[in-house]
Design a protein around this motif. Structure first.
Motif, mmCIF file in Angstrom:
data_model
loop_
_atom_site.group_PDB
_atom_site.id
_atom_site.type_symbol
_atom_site.label_atom_id
_atom_site.label_comp_id
_atom_site.label_asym_id
_atom_site.label_seq_id
_atom_site.Cartn_x
_atom_site.Cartn_y
_atom_site.Cartn_z
ATOM 1 N N VAL A 28 40.638 30.611 47.963
ATOM 2 C CA VAL A 28 41.235 31.531 47.341
ATOM 3 C C VAL A 28 40.959 31.491 45.901
ATOM 4 O O VAL A 28 41.774 30.717 44.935
ATOM 5 C CB VAL A 28 42.517 31.209 47.882
ATOM 6 N N GLN A 29 40.749 32.496 45.229
ATOM 7 C CA GLN A 29 40.892 32.484 43.675
ATOM 8 C C GLN A 29 41.220 33.709 43.777
ATOM 9 O O GLN A 29 41.106 34.660 43.118
ATOM 10 C CB GLN A 29 39.287 32.716 43.669
ATOM 11 N N PRO A 30 42.719 33.201 42.377
ATOM 12 C CA PRO A 30 43.478 34.621 41.823
ATOM 13 C C PRO A 30 42.526 34.988 41.127
ATOM 14 O O PRO A 30 42.124 34.532 40.475
ATOM 15 C CB PRO A 30 44.866 34.276 42.035
ATOM 16 N N GLN A 31 43.490 36.707 40.443
ATOM 17 C CA GLN A 31 43.375 36.882 39.474
ATOM 18 C C GLN A 31 44.264 37.878 38.945
ATOM 19 O O GLN A 31 45.530 38.161 39.610
ATOM 20 C CB GLN A 31 42.059 38.120 40.173
ATOM 21 N N GLU A 32 44.520 37.836 37.479
ATOM 22 C CA GLU A 32 44.964 38.685 36.761
ATOM 23 C C GLU A 32 44.940 40.160 36.859
ATOM 24 O O GLU A 32 43.453 40.523 36.502
ATOM 25 C CB GLU A 32 45.225 37.629 35.552
ATOM 26 N N ILE A 33 45.651 41.004 37.103
ATOM 27 C CA ILE A 33 45.253 42.512 36.810
ATOM 28 C C ILE A 33 46.303 43.004 35.880
ATOM 29 O O ILE A 33 47.519 42.321 36.070
ATOM 30 C CB ILE A 33 45.026 43.297 38.113
ATOM 31 N N ASP A 34 46.795 43.949 35.381
ATOM 32 C CA ASP A 34 47.424 45.225 34.774
ATOM 33 C C ASP A 34 47.980 45.869 36.001
ATOM 34 O O ASP A 34 47.153 47.385 35.843
ATOM 35 C CB ASP A 34 46.005 45.821 33.236
ATOM 36 N N ARG A 35 48.983 45.678 35.244
ATOM 37 C CA ARG A 35 49.714 46.785 37.082
ATOM 38 C C ARG A 35 50.783 47.465 35.696
ATOM 39 O O ARG A 35 52.169 47.089 35.543
ATOM 40 C CB ARG A 35 50.659 46.531 38.295
ATOM 41 N N ASP A 36 50.777 48.874 35.634
ATOM 42 C CA ASP A 36 51.886 49.303 34.726
ATOM 43 C C ASP A 36 52.292 49.351 33.167
ATOM 44 O O ASP A 36 52.970 48.658 32.895
ATOM 45 C CB ASP A 36 53.032 50.266 35.546
ATOM 46 N N GLY A 37 51.097 48.137 32.778
ATOM 47 C CA GLY A 37 50.626 47.743 31.223
ATOM 48 C C GLY A 37 51.821 46.091 31.591
ATOM 49 O O GLY A 37 52.000 45.426 30.562
ATOM 50 N N VAL A 38 51.557 45.164 32.864
ATOM 51 C CA VAL A 38 52.356 44.292 32.549
ATOM 52 C C VAL A 38 51.735 43.246 33.725
ATOM 53 O O VAL A 38 50.377 43.532 34.615
ATOM 54 C CB VAL A 38 53.726 43.995 33.896
ATOM 55 N N MET A 39 50.497 42.489 33.187
ATOM 56 C CA MET A 39 50.027 41.038 34.037
ATOM 57 C C MET A 39 50.439 40.629 34.668
ATOM 58 O O MET A 39 51.483 39.675 34.932
ATOM 59 C CB MET A 39 49.386 39.976 32.460
ATOM 60 N N ILE A 40 50.064 40.127 36.398
ATOM 61 C CA ILE A 40 50.472 39.962 37.027
ATOM 62 C C ILE A 40 48.951 39.576 38.132
ATOM 63 O O ILE A 40 48.229 39.961 37.706
ATOM 64 C CB ILE A 40 51.066 40.992 38.185
ATOM 65 N N VAL A 41 49.453 38.434 39.105
ATOM 66 C CA VAL A 41 48.771 37.908 39.468
ATOM 67 C C VAL A 41 48.544 38.011 41.108
ATOM 68 O O VAL A 41 49.409 37.950 41.541
ATOM 69 C CB VAL A 41 48.827 35.760 39.402
ATOM 70 N N VAL A 42 47.485 38.268 41.545
ATOM 71 C CA VAL A 42 47.198 38.770 42.958
ATOM 72 C C VAL A 42 45.680 38.137 43.697
ATOM 73 O O VAL A 42 45.334 37.458 42.629
ATOM 74 C CB VAL A 42 47.225 40.207 43.119
ATOM 75 N N GLY A 43 45.616 38.463 44.528
ATOM 76 C CA GLY A 43 45.228 37.600 45.744
ATOM 77 C C GLY A 43 44.208 38.084 46.969
ATOM 78 O O GLY A 43 45.148 39.586 46.682
ATOM 79 N N PRO A 44 43.277 37.361 47.450
ATOM 80 C CA PRO A 44 43.498 38.187 48.655
ATOM 81 C C PRO A 44 44.122 39.365 49.406
ATOM 82 O O PRO A 44 45.354 38.085 49.756
ATOM 83 C CB PRO A 44 42.289 37.267 49.279
ATOM 84 N N GLY A 45 43.965 39.854 49.826
ATOM 85 C CA GLY A 45 45.208 40.952 50.779
ATOM 86 C C GLY A 45 46.087 41.160 49.896
ATOM 87 O O GLY A 45 46.795 42.476 50.414
ATOM 88 N N ASP A 46 46.255 41.135 48.040
ATOM 89 C CA ASP A 46 47.174 41.700 48.088
ATOM 90 C C ASP A 46 46.399 43.017 46.905
ATOM 91 O O ASP A 46 45.500 43.383 46.614
ATOM 92 C CB ASP A 46 47.547 41.406 46.609
ATOM 93 N N PRO A 47 47.543 44.046 46.549
ATOM 94 C CA PRO A 47 47.520 44.945 46.652
ATOM 95 C C PRO A 47 46.548 45.204 44.889
ATOM 96 O O PRO A 47 47.104 44.542 44.408
ATOM 97 C CB PRO A 47 48.556 46.058 46.426
ATOM 98 N N GLY A 48 45.775 45.674 44.516
ATOM 99 C CA GLY A 48 44.617 44.969 43.951
ATOM 100 C C GLY A 48 43.797 44.098 43.028
ATOM 101 O O GLY A 48 43.341 43.948 42.267
ATOM 102 N N TYR A 49 43.205 43.640 44.247
ATOM 103 C CA TYR A 49 42.896 42.998 44.587
ATOM 104 C C TYR A 49 41.199 43.276 44.512
ATOM 105 O O TYR A 49 41.301 43.546 45.286
ATOM 106 C CB TYR A 49 42.790 41.555 45.488
ATOM 107 N N ARG A 50 40.194 41.831 43.299
ATOM 108 C CA ARG A 50 38.961 43.217 43.638
ATOM 109 C C ARG A 50 37.826 42.046 44.209
ATOM 110 O O ARG A 50 38.001 40.922 44.139
ATOM 111 C CB ARG A 50 38.498 43.108 42.674
ATOM 112 N N ASP A 51 37.376 42.238 45.173
ATOM 113 C CA ASP A 51 36.357 40.798 45.789
ATOM 114 C C ASP A 51 35.339 40.884 46.046
ATOM 115 O O ASP A 51 35.024 41.526 44.806
ATOM 116 C CB ASP A 51 35.951 41.122 47.180
#
Length: 98
Positions: free
Chosen positions: A75-98
């Motif tokens: 499982v490789q988490p990713q950091e994404i920008d959501r409304d100006g806030v960096m959050i960590v997401v993983g497979p199955g989370d909204p915004g996760y890129r395969d």
């Protein structure tokens, strides 16, 4: 992060190593997640995801049976920008890129 599952020997006494781990407490996965939800504990993404999985089992026998029949999937988490806030997401989370 790698997590291992094993049955602790009867009478096992855990103690912190006074380096990386300076205190410890025994709680089940659901209790740890609840403490995180209440803001009492900070959990890193891999730990939280592992606790979420473990909380679905009724005990160590179920966890060990699952571990025997299940392949380990990275499982490789990713950091994404959501409304100006960096959050960590993983497979199955909204915004996760395969």
């Amino acid at each position: 992060t790698r997590f291992f599952v094993a049955r602790a020997p009867d009478g096992q006494i855990a103690s912190p190593d006074e380096g990386e781990v300076v205190e410890h407490v025994w709680v089940n996965a659901a209790d740890a997640l609840e403490r995180h939800r209440r803001g009492e504990w900070a959990l890193l993404y891999p730990t939280k995801r592992t606790l979420e999985l473990l909380s679905s089992f009724s005990g160590v026998d179920d966890v060990l049976a699952y571990a025997v029949r299940t392949d380990v999937v990275r499982v490789q988490p990713q950091e994404i920008d959501r409304d100006g806030v960096m959050i960590v997401v993983g497979p199955g989370d909204p915004g996760y890129r395969d």
